[in-house]
Design a protein around this motif. Structure first.
Motif, short mmCIF file in Angstrom:
data_model
loop_
_atom_site.label_atom_id
_atom_site.label_comp_id
_atom_site.label_asym_id
_atom_site.label_seq_id
_atom_site.Cartn_x
_atom_site.Cartn_y
_atom_site.Cartn_z
N PHE A 108 0.85 -1.19 0.00
CA PHE A 108 0.00 0.00 0.00
C PHE A 108 0.89 1.25 0.00
O PHE A 108 1.90 1.30 0.69
CB PHE A 108 -0.91 0.02 1.23
CG PHE A 108 -1.85 -1.15 1.29
CD1 PHE A 108 -3.06 -1.11 0.63
CD2 PHE A 108 -1.51 -2.30 2.00
CE1 PHE A 108 -3.94 -2.19 0.69
CE2 PHE A 108 -2.37 -3.37 2.06
CZ PHE A 108 -3.58 -3.32 1.40
N THR A 109 0.44 2.23 -0.74
CA THR A 109 1.21 3.48 -0.82
C THR A 109 1.02 4.32 0.44
O THR A 109 1.93 5.05 0.84
CB THR A 109 0.77 4.29 -2.04
OG1 THR A 109 -0.64 4.57 -1.95
CG2 THR A 109 1.05 3.51 -3.33
N ASP A 110 -0.16 4.26 1.09
CA ASP A 110 -0.42 5.03 2.31
C ASP A 110 -1.26 4.19 3.27
O ASP A 110 -2.50 4.33 3.34
CB ASP A 110 -1.13 6.34 1.96
CG ASP A 110 -1.11 7.33 3.13
OD1 ASP A 110 -0.63 6.95 4.21
OD2 ASP A 110 -1.58 8.46 2.94
N PRO A 111 -0.64 3.29 4.04
CA PRO A 111 -1.40 2.39 4.91
C PRO A 111 -2.05 3.07 6.12
O PRO A 111 -2.84 2.44 6.83
CB PRO A 111 -0.34 1.39 5.36
CG PRO A 111 0.95 2.10 5.24
CD PRO A 111 0.80 3.04 4.08
N ARG A 112 -1.77 4.34 6.34
CA ARG A 112 -2.36 5.03 7.50
C ARG A 112 -3.88 5.11 7.41
O ARG A 112 -4.56 5.28 8.41
CB ARG A 112 -1.76 6.43 7.62
CG ARG A 112 -0.28 6.44 8.01
CD ARG A 112 0.28 7.84 7.98
NE ARG A 112 0.24 8.41 6.63
CZ ARG A 112 0.60 9.66 6.34
NH1 ARG A 112 1.03 10.46 7.32
NH2 ARG A 112 0.53 10.11 5.10
N TRP A 113 -4.40 5.05 6.19
CA TRP A 113 -5.86 5.08 6.04
C TRP A 113 -6.53 3.85 6.68
O TRP A 113 -7.75 3.85 6.91
CB TRP A 113 -6.24 5.14 4.56
CG TRP A 113 -5.94 6.46 3.93
CD1 TRP A 113 -4.87 6.76 3.14
CD2 TRP A 113 -6.70 7.65 4.04
NE1 TRP A 113 -4.90 8.05 2.73
CE2 TRP A 113 -6.04 8.65 3.28
CE3 TRP A 113 -7.88 7.99 4.71
CZ2 TRP A 113 -6.52 9.94 3.17
CZ3 TRP A 113 -8.37 9.29 4.59
CH2 TRP A 113 -7.69 10.25 3.85
N MET A 153 -6.02 3.57 0.83
CA MET A 153 -4.70 3.08 1.21
C MET A 153 -3.78 2.89 0.01
O MET A 153 -2.57 2.79 0.17
CB MET A 153 -4.84 1.76 1.97
CG MET A 153 -5.52 1.91 3.33
SD MET A 153 -5.95 0.32 4.05
CE MET A 153 -4.31 -0.42 4.23
N GLY A 154 -4.30 2.86 -1.21
CA GLY A 154 -3.47 2.73 -2.41
C GLY A 154 -2.84 1.38 -2.56
O GLY A 154 -1.60 1.27 -2.54
#
Length: 411
Positions: free
Chosen positions: A3-8, A53-54
């Motif tokens: 995932f490019t942005d797992p914070r989501w 999350m990408g």
């Protein structure tokens, strides 16, 4: 999967909490349908969170994709071109089973020579390249846009580095950000033993008929050798001069003389027995040859020809006119190099004709001279006129004679 942005993923916490709270307050529906509805809600909201999350899927690269950039500009010598072609041919014959390679030739603009393919010889280069410039940055951008998917990417530049357009350094930085490796194979290492070239060609821009001048050539030679300079005038060879060239830079002069007025184009070419690249052996310039000097003489009495005869003996072409021949249009003065006012009164000139004389001097560079006499300068009424302003002398009398007071005493 990555995932490019797992914070989501933190959004799943409020999502689950919200579903649990709403479950307790949701009544009036069958238990099976209630479970199905909450499951659908969870799936839909979960898909939105996963999209934020990408998610990315990736696989390992199989093989390498290489793009060879061949510099075909004029600054690359023929031996270096052949060495570069041999380098690419050897590399393309040595490709692995999963590797592919292509070739882009560039000069003023890049062109595809060979698309990406497997193991094979280079073959003959067929692209028509403008060699007058070198745009390496454009070639690198074209190569970056043509790589196939699923392979490691590499650009191999074969050039002397003399770019005349674009910014190759910025282009290389952009390729590095995209994960493209850039390698450079420098050309220019092949030393030419007996190379010659013409660096500069000089000649006077303007000359008179029968006035000799020199055609000067700045020549550079890589060794002491003999050569021949062929001089062409308006496309016709007029001189063949044998010269002894020294190693380094030197000036060579060729004497010229033209007997007819006109605009002449000169082209000089340097020939040496062992020179391999003749594209830099040419220099060009031009010479504008004017005819005999032509002067307009205006005087009140055209019967006095002493001035005209003196000018004619000096090789000057003279037109003699009286007051009736004073020019009234600007084009009538253009054939003359100078105007001489020889003892002619300002009374014969109108205001327009005087302004015409002044404009010819200041705007067209035509010479103006006034010769003294009873009808010249102050006696001729020229003081305060526009013609007087164009003369290199001041007609105003600034120093006047003053006589002291005299006292006579009689004893």
């Amino acid at each position: 999967m990555r995932f490019t942005d797992p914070r989501w993923a933190l959004l799943f916490v409020p999502l689950v909490a919200g579903l649990v709270l709403s479950w307790r307050h949701f009544h009036g529906i069958a238990k099976f349908r209630k479970r199905f509805a909450f499951f659908v809600r969870f799936v839909m909201c979960g898909c939105v969170i996963v999209a934020l999350m990408g998610p990315q899927s990736y696989r390992r690269n199989n093989g390498v994709a290489v793009m060879f950039l061949l510099d075909r500009s004029d600054s690359v010598s023929e031996p270096d071109r052949k060495a570069a072609e041999q380098f690419v041919d050897t590399a393309m014959r040595s490709l692995g089973s999963d590797d592919v390679a292509g070739v882009i030739a560039f000069g003023a603009a890049p062109m595809f020579e060979s698309a990406s393919g497997g193991k094979r010889p280079l073959g003959r280069l067929m692209a028509k390249i403008d060699p007058s410039a070198s745009d390496l940055a454009a070639a690198m951008r074209l190569a970056a846009a043509t790589f196939p998917e699923g392979k490691a990417r590499r650009i191999v530049v074969l050039s002397d580095g003399n770019e005349t357009r674009g910014d190759a350094q910025r282009a290389a930085e952009a390729e590095a950000v995209e994960g493209i490796d850039v390698d450079f194979v420098g050309l220019g290492s092949v030393q030419l033993k007996d190379e010659v070239s013409i660096l500069q060609t000089q000649a006077p821009s303007e000359r008179r008929v029968d006035q000799p001048f020199q055609l000067r050539l700045l020549v550079e030679s890589s060794s002491d050798q003999k050569g021949t300079i062929v001089v062409e005038r308006n496309g016709v060879a007029v001189d063949h001069v044998d010269v002894d060239l020294i190693k380094g830079k030197s000036w060579v002069t060729v004497d010229q003389k033209l007997t007819e007025p006109g605009f002449y184009r000169y082209r000089a070419s340097l020939e040496a027995p062992n020179d391999t690249d003749r594209r830099n052996n040419i220099g060009a310039t031009f010479v504008n040859v004017r005819g005999r000097p032509k002067v307009l003489v205006l005087q009140s009495d055209t019967g006095k020809r002493e001035l005209v005869d003196a000018l004619t003996k000096q090789g000057v072409s003279v037109d003699l006119f009286g007051p009736e021949g004073i020019p009234v249009r600007a084009e009538e003065l253009q054939p003359y190099d100078a105007v001489i006012l020889n003892d002619i009164n300002a009374f014969y000139f109108s205001d327009q004709q005087m302004r015409l004389m002044e404009s010819a001097v200041k705007d067209s560079g035509i010479g103006l001279a006034m010769i003294g006499g009873e009808n010249s300068f102050l006696p001729g009424g020229w003081y305060g006129t526009t013609v007087a302003d164009a003369l290199p002398v001041d007609l105003n009398i600034r120093q006047r004679k003053s006589f002291p007071s005299t006292t006579v005493l009689i004893v």
